[in-house]
Write an enzyme that holds these catalytic residues in place. Structure first.
Site, PDB file in Angstrom:
ATOM      1  N   ASN A 142     106.297  92.509   4.672  1.00 53.20           N
ATOM      2  CA  ASN A 142     105.272  92.364   3.640  1.00 53.20           C
ATOM      3  C   ASN A 142     104.716  90.951   3.769  1.00 53.20           C
ATOM      4  O   ASN A 142     105.368  89.991   3.375  1.00 53.20           O
ATOM      5  CB  ASN A 142     105.907  92.591   2.259  1.00 53.20           C
ATOM      6  CG  ASN A 142     104.937  92.333   1.123  1.00 53.20           C
ATOM      7  OD1 ASN A 142     103.742  92.100   1.348  1.00 53.20           O
ATOM      8  ND2 ASN A 142     105.438  92.365  -0.102  1.00 53.20           N
ATOM      9  N   TRP A 143     103.526  90.856   4.336  1.00 52.13           N
ATOM     10  CA  TRP A 143     102.955  89.523   4.596  1.00 52.13           C
ATOM     11  C   TRP A 143     102.454  88.850   3.321  1.00 52.13           C
ATOM     12  O   TRP A 143     102.113  87.679   3.331  1.00 52.13           O
ATOM     13  CB  TRP A 143     101.813  89.632   5.608  1.00 52.13           C
ATOM     14  CG  TRP A 143     102.232  90.076   6.983  1.00 52.13           C
ATOM     15  CD1 TRP A 143     103.500  90.422   7.403  1.00 52.13           C
ATOM     16  CD2 TRP A 143     101.388  90.237   8.137  1.00 52.13           C
ATOM     17  NE1 TRP A 143     103.483  90.776   8.725  1.00 52.13           N
ATOM     18  CE2 TRP A 143     102.207  90.677   9.206  1.00 52.13           C
ATOM     19  CE3 TRP A 143     100.019  90.049   8.374  1.00 52.13           C
ATOM     20  CZ2 TRP A 143     101.689  90.926  10.481  1.00 52.13           C
ATOM     21  CZ3 TRP A 143      99.506  90.307   9.644  1.00 52.13           C
ATOM     22  CH2 TRP A 143     100.342  90.733  10.684  1.00 52.13           C
ATOM     23  N   LYS A 144     102.359  89.617   2.243  1.00 53.76           N
ATOM     24  CA  LYS A 144     101.839  89.083   0.962  1.00 53.76           C
ATOM     25  C   LYS A 144     100.471  88.426   1.204  1.00 53.76           C
ATOM     26  O   LYS A 144      99.728  88.878   2.066  1.00 53.76           O
ATOM     27  CB  LYS A 144     102.868  88.156   0.313  1.00 53.76           C
ATOM     28  CG  LYS A 144     104.224  88.860   0.151  1.00 53.76           C
ATOM     29  CD  LYS A 144     105.205  88.132  -0.722  1.00 53.76           C
ATOM     30  CE  LYS A 144     106.516  88.920  -0.783  1.00 53.76           C
ATOM     31  NZ  LYS A 144     107.513  88.299  -1.647  1.00 53.76           N
ATOM     32  N   HIS A 153     105.596  96.656  -6.217  1.00 52.71           N
ATOM     33  CA  HIS A 153     106.269  95.388  -5.903  1.00 52.71           C
ATOM     34  C   HIS A 153     106.396  94.568  -7.190  1.00 52.71           C
ATOM     35  O   HIS A 153     105.493  94.578  -8.030  1.00 52.71           O
ATOM     36  CB  HIS A 153     105.470  94.617  -4.842  1.00 52.71           C
ATOM     37  CG  HIS A 153     106.251  93.483  -4.266  1.00 52.71           C
ATOM     38  ND1 HIS A 153     106.419  92.291  -4.939  1.00 52.71           N
ATOM     39  CD2 HIS A 153     106.941  93.369  -3.109  1.00 52.71           C
ATOM     40  CE1 HIS A 153     107.178  91.486  -4.204  1.00 52.71           C
ATOM     41  NE2 HIS A 153     107.509  92.114  -3.098  1.00 52.71           N
ATOM     42  N   GLU A 181     105.983  91.558  -7.765  1.00 55.28           N
ATOM     43  CA  GLU A 181     104.881  90.616  -7.994  1.00 55.28           C
ATOM     44  C   GLU A 181     103.686  91.335  -8.622  1.00 55.28           C
ATOM     45  O   GLU A 181     102.971  90.755  -9.439  1.00 55.28           O
ATOM     46  CB  GLU A 181     104.502  89.930  -6.671  1.00 55.28           C
ATOM     47  CG  GLU A 181     105.584  88.937  -6.248  1.00 55.28           C
ATOM     48  CD  GLU A 181     105.717  88.707  -4.757  1.00 55.28           C
ATOM     49  OE1 GLU A 181     104.808  89.093  -3.993  1.00 55.28           O
ATOM     50  OE2 GLU A 181     106.754  88.155  -4.340  1.00 55.28           O
ATOM     51  N   GLU A 209     114.521  95.488  -4.387  1.00 54.87           N
ATOM     52  CA  GLU A 209     114.264  94.054  -4.272  1.00 54.87           C
ATOM     53  C   GLU A 209     114.631  93.367  -5.583  1.00 54.87           C
ATOM     54  O   GLU A 209     113.826  93.346  -6.521  1.00 54.87           O
ATOM     55  CB  GLU A 209     112.779  93.808  -3.964  1.00 54.87           C
ATOM     56  CG  GLU A 209     112.309  94.464  -2.683  1.00 54.87           C
ATOM     57  CD  GLU A 209     111.090  93.758  -2.107  1.00 54.87           C
ATOM     58  OE1 GLU A 209     111.123  93.452  -0.914  1.00 54.87           O
ATOM     59  OE2 GLU A 209     110.130  93.486  -2.842  1.00 54.87           O
ATOM     60  N   GLY A 247     112.042  85.326  -2.302  1.00 51.01           N
ATOM     61  CA  GLY A 247     111.464  84.012  -2.030  1.00 51.01           C
ATOM     62  C   GLY A 247     112.311  82.853  -2.533  1.00 51.01           C
ATOM     63  O   GLY A 247     111.860  81.719  -2.576  1.00 51.01           O
ATOM     64  N   SER A 297     114.891  87.571   0.394  1.00 51.91           N
ATOM     65  CA  SER A 297     115.465  86.521   1.244  1.00 51.91           C
ATOM     66  C   SER A 297     116.286  87.085   2.400  1.00 51.91           C
ATOM     67  O   SER A 297     117.299  86.501   2.796  1.00 51.91           O
ATOM     68  CB  SER A 297     116.292  85.537   0.419  1.00 51.91           C
ATOM     69  OG  SER A 297     115.462  84.894  -0.529  1.00 51.91           O
ATOM     70  N   GLY A 319     109.770  89.539   3.381  1.00 55.20           N
ATOM     71  CA  GLY A 319     108.631  88.722   3.009  1.00 55.20           C
ATOM     72  C   GLY A 319     108.489  87.557   3.964  1.00 55.20           C
ATOM     73  O   GLY A 319     108.004  87.696   5.096  1.00 55.20           O
ATOM     74  N   GLY A 320     108.934  86.385   3.539  1.00 51.18           N
ATOM     75  CA  GLY A 320     108.749  85.145   4.292  1.00 51.18           C
ATOM     76  C   GLY A 320     109.080  85.237   5.772  1.00 51.18           C
ATOM     77  O   GLY A 320     108.313  84.780   6.626  1.00 51.18           O
TER      78      GLY A 320
HETATM   79  P1  13P Z   1     111.220  87.321   0.746  1.00 50.69           P
HETATM   80  O1  13P Z   1     111.781  87.969   1.987  1.00 50.69           O
HETATM   81  O2  13P Z   1     110.238  86.231   1.046  1.00 50.69           O
HETATM   82  O3  13P Z   1     112.290  86.939  -0.217  1.00 50.69           O
HETATM   83  O4  13P Z   1     110.337  88.467   0.016  1.00 50.69           O
HETATM   84  C1  13P Z   1     110.863  89.718  -0.165  1.00 50.69           C
HETATM   85  C2  13P Z   1     109.783  90.604  -0.644  1.00 50.69           C
HETATM   86  O5  13P Z   1     109.292  90.460  -1.743  1.00 50.69           O
HETATM   87  C3  13P Z   1     109.294  91.646   0.280  1.00 50.69           C
HETATM   88  O6  13P Z   1     108.455  92.543  -0.361  1.00 50.69           O
END
Ligand code: 13P
Length: 252
Positions: A9-11, A96, A98, A168, A174, A213, A234-235
């Site tokens: 997920n590149w956000k 998600h 977020e 998640e 994050g 993470s 994510g990251g």
């Molecule tokens: P991180 O891997 O950056 O913690 O993010 C996880 C995430 O929200 C994937 O959708």
């Protein structure tokens, strides 16, 4: 056998040109990973068209990070599931944390988005997970059960058979603070039980991904757990080598 999935997920990161470089980097290294791993990348909307073109034939699938709750019309700034699907995108991340937290997405909204996704043959990756205070007060199982019951339980058995779930925990996203492999397994097994109560034996085939993470150094241990079928990253999905090395968490 359940599918093994590593999804990125590149956000809201990368320009379209940087996104193309990123997917090219993943494609270049994919051969180092067990062919049993199904990779998915979910770039921002603006990148989808180009990323689909570059990924074609590579075995890496493409997803969107969201879709509109309505089919079409006067919804300024929204992007419909049909628009996304017409680009050759196969997946959509829905629910998600977020989106729930910053954009007020409720189960009501998410039910509509699910309808749009399935009507346009997009496979939803439906996210659930508790906040820190919910875990600390021991409410995490209730929160997750409600997130599933209020949305997933409205699917037909046929729709359910395609669904991917991502667990998640919000406190792990994050933050660098990963759930332990045992914590992930405990919740994944719980999710599968909730799904089985409604959908029966089909729940044994549902891919349930862990997100929060997840990185090359912890992926293998988390993925080794019985009910963990991969990760939503994510990251670490923004660095091709890290994303690939997470895929190596599933041994060849
Ligand atoms: P991180 O891997 O950056 O913690 O993010 C996880 C995430 O929200 C994937 O959708």
């Amino acid at each position: 056998m359940r599918k093994k999935i590593v999804a990125g997920n590149w956000k809201m990161n990368t320009t379209p040109a940087e996104g193309v470089e990123l997917i090219k980097g993943v494609i270049a290294q994919k051969g180092e990973v067990c062919s049993c791993v199904n990779f998915i990348v979910a770039p921002p909307f603006t990148h989808l068209s180009e990323v689909v073109k570059v990924a074609k034939g590579s075995g890496i699938a493409v997803g969107a990070q969201n879709c509109a709750a309505e089919a079409k019309g006067a919804y300024t700034g929204e992007v419909s599931a049909k628009m996304i699907a017409s680009l050759g995108v196969d997946y959509v991340i829905l629910g998600h944390s977020e989106r729930r937290e910053y954009y007020g997405e409720t189960s009501e909204t998410l039910n509509k988005k699910m309808v749009q996704a399935y009507e346009n043959n997009l496979i939803p990756i439906y996210c659930v997970g508790e906040k820190l205070e919910e875990r600390e007060s021991g409410k995490h199982f209730d929160v997750i059960r409600a997130q599933i019951e209020e949305v997933v339980f409205n699917l037909t058995p046929e729709q359910f058979s395609k669904l991917i779930i991502a667990y998640e925990p919000v406190w792990a996203i994050g933050t660098g603070k990963t759930a332990t492999a045992d914590q992930a397994q405990e919740v994944h097994a719980f999710i599968r039980k909730v799904l089985a109560d409604k959908f029966g034996a089909a729940a044994a085939d549902t891919a349930i991904l862990y997100g929060g993470s997840c990185k090359p150094s912890n992926a293998a241990e988390i993925f080794s757990k019985e009910d963990v079928d991969g990760g939503l990253i994510g990251g670490a999905s923004l660095v091709a080598t890290d994303f690939i090395n997470i895929g190596k968490g599933f041994s060849k």
